[in-house]
Design a protein around this motif. Structure first.
Motif, mmCIF file in Angstrom:
data_model
loop_
_atom_site.group_PDB
_atom_site.id
_atom_site.type_symbol
_atom_site.label_atom_id
_atom_site.label_comp_id
_atom_site.label_asym_id
_atom_site.label_seq_id
_atom_site.Cartn_x
_atom_site.Cartn_y
_atom_site.Cartn_z
ATOM 1 N N HIS A 217 0.840 -1.197 0.000
ATOM 2 C CA HIS A 217 0.000 0.000 0.000
ATOM 3 C C HIS A 217 0.870 1.240 0.000
ATOM 4 O O HIS A 217 1.991 1.229 0.503
ATOM 5 C CB HIS A 217 -0.997 0.012 1.169
ATOM 6 N N LYS A 218 0.329 2.297 -0.591
ATOM 7 C CA LYS A 218 1.057 3.550 -0.733
ATOM 8 C C LYS A 218 0.194 4.696 -0.234
ATOM 9 O O LYS A 218 -1.034 4.675 -0.376
ATOM 10 C CB LYS A 218 1.459 3.783 -2.200
ATOM 11 N N LEU A 219 0.872 5.705 0.325
ATOM 12 C CA LEU A 219 0.158 6.812 0.955
ATOM 13 C C LEU A 219 -0.501 7.709 -0.088
ATOM 14 O O LEU A 219 0.143 8.144 -1.043
ATOM 15 C CB LEU A 219 1.129 7.609 1.819
ATOM 16 N N TYR A 220 -1.787 7.985 0.124
ATOM 17 C CA TYR A 220 -2.554 8.866 -0.767
ATOM 18 C C TYR A 220 -2.747 10.248 -0.155
ATOM 19 O O TYR A 220 -2.742 11.257 -0.861
ATOM 20 C CB TYR A 220 -3.910 8.221 -1.047
ATOM 21 N N GLY A 221 -2.925 10.324 1.158
ATOM 22 C CA GLY A 221 -3.152 11.610 1.823
ATOM 23 C C GLY A 221 -3.459 11.396 3.294
ATOM 24 O O GLY A 221 -3.347 10.287 3.826
ATOM 25 N N ARG A 222 -3.882 12.477 3.961
ATOM 26 C CA ARG A 222 -4.181 12.425 5.388
ATOM 27 C C ARG A 222 -5.481 13.178 5.671
ATOM 28 O O ARG A 222 -5.723 14.259 5.104
ATOM 29 C CB ARG A 222 -3.059 13.055 6.224
ATOM 30 N N ILE A 223 -6.295 12.611 6.551
ATOM 31 C CA ILE A 223 -7.445 13.320 7.111
ATOM 32 C C ILE A 223 -6.995 13.875 8.455
ATOM 33 O O ILE A 223 -6.583 13.112 9.333
ATOM 34 C CB ILE A 223 -8.651 12.389 7.281
ATOM 35 N N GLU A 224 -7.073 15.177 8.624
ATOM 36 C CA GLU A 224 -6.489 15.798 9.811
ATOM 37 C C GLU A 224 -7.556 16.239 10.809
ATOM 38 O O GLU A 224 -7.466 17.299 11.418
ATOM 39 C CB GLU A 224 -5.574 16.947 9.394
ATOM 40 N N GLU A 225 -8.589 15.416 10.944
ATOM 41 C CA GLU A 225 -9.579 15.606 12.003
ATOM 42 C C GLU A 225 -10.041 14.233 12.478
ATOM 43 O O GLU A 225 -9.994 13.254 11.733
ATOM 44 C CB GLU A 225 -10.766 16.436 11.516
ATOM 45 N N ASP A 226 -10.454 14.172 13.736
ATOM 46 C CA ASP A 226 -10.852 12.897 14.316
ATOM 47 C C ASP A 226 -12.112 12.351 13.643
ATOM 48 O O ASP A 226 -12.981 13.107 13.192
ATOM 49 C CB ASP A 226 -11.121 13.043 15.816
#
Length: 311
Positions: A217-226
């Motif tokens: 698997h490869k990183l696509y992005g980040r969600i920066e809220e819970d």
């Protein structure tokens, strides 16, 4: 008194010591890994219209068929930000020798200033002009996209700093721009913006770091809220990437992290296995020592006479 050191006892002691240290480390690593929360959703089959599921290859190759797809993910436990978004591919051999060699690291750094791209064949040139970036790895760049929603509200996905800083700064040129890329009759994957330098095209940088195993698997992005327990996320997917021609599988992964990284039981299992092996070896040596004890040296024939130097 003359004493002969029994090295076997030292080996037994060392093996026991290594085992008693490694096994607790392994158990602790497994506990940390299990604390990482993951949501995994395989979508490559469900995102194919029912009328095309018997011929998925026709579906993915026909550009007139919409590739939009919606998936709904339930959050079972509270997930603390940042939440990492990965795409996972199975049965995809990025480690194939010809595939790995089909790139030019110097071209990625210097662009058209570097002329020799023979290693990139068959994606080294098109219509008599060089391709930047050249090679099969860049040509097959992953091009599915994901958008996340809480009801009608979109969740922001941070897609910056997903590639290694060392790769961005030292392996991809800040003044190298895509040129003549995906202009042939056979399109492999994603397009690149010709107005953005390669050092800022982080999807490409992530993809170019090839995986060693056929499932990765490869990183696509980040969600920066819970994300809170029992929430339902809607994911709108553009199912563009062709894994159907070789029996590949696509999955979307949302994951929290720990100080050891993401969910990975390998480190813990490795420590436990090595520790158990050392303890097993120590027990075998101990049984052999009890059954056939190693004799100490015979001191009866040793001369204790000391001849001093005359003053």
């Amino acid at each position: 008194m003359f004493v002969v050191c029994d090295c076997l006892l030292q080996v037994i002691t060392i093996c026991f010591a290594v085992g008693t240290i490694f096994i607790p480390i392994g158990l602790f690593s497994l506990q940390v890994s299990q604390s990482v929360l993951e949501i995994v959703d395989r979508y490559d089959v469900e995102c194919v219209p029912p009328s095309f599921r018997s011929n998925k290859l026709e579906y993915i190759k026909d550009s007139s068929i919409p590739k939009n797809c919606s998936r709904y993910l339930q959050v079972n436990k509270h997930m603390k930000a940042p939440i990492y978004i990965y795409y996972q591919l199975d049965n995809y051999y990025q480690n194939h020798r010809r595939y790995v060699k089909s790139r030019s690291d110097k071209q990625l750094l210097y662009g058209l200033k570097y002329n020799y791209t023979g290693s990139c064949s068959p994606e080294d040139a098109n219509n008599g002009l060089p391709i930047v970036p050249c090679g099969l790895i860049a040509w097959s760049l992953f091009n599915d996209t994901y958008s996340f929603f809480h009801g009608a509200d979109a969740l922001k996905v941070n897609r910056k700093n997903i590639a290694w800083e060392s790769d961005r700064n030292h392996k991809f040129g800040k003044h190298v721009y895509p040129f003549n890329f995906q202009n042939g009759s056979l399109i492999g994957g994603a397009l690149l913006d010709p107005a953005i330098p390669l050092s800022d095209q982080e999807d490409l940088i992530v993809w170019m770091r090839t995986a060693a195993l056929p499932s990765f698997h490869k990183l696509y992005g980040r969600i920066e809220e819970d994300l809170h327990a029992d929430e339902i996320l809607e994911v709108k997917i553009l199912n563009n990437y062709n894994t159907y021609s070789f029996g590949g599988r696509k999955k979307l992964v949302l994951s929290t992290s720990s100080w050891l990284g993401g969910h990975n039981n390998f480190i813990g299992i490795a420590y436990i296995s090595i520790g158990s092996s050392f303890i097993f070896i120590a027990l075998v040596f101990m049984l052999l020592h009890v059954k056939n004890p190693r004799p100490y040296g015979d001191t009866t024939n040793i001369s204790w006479t000391w001849t001093g130097i005359s003053s």
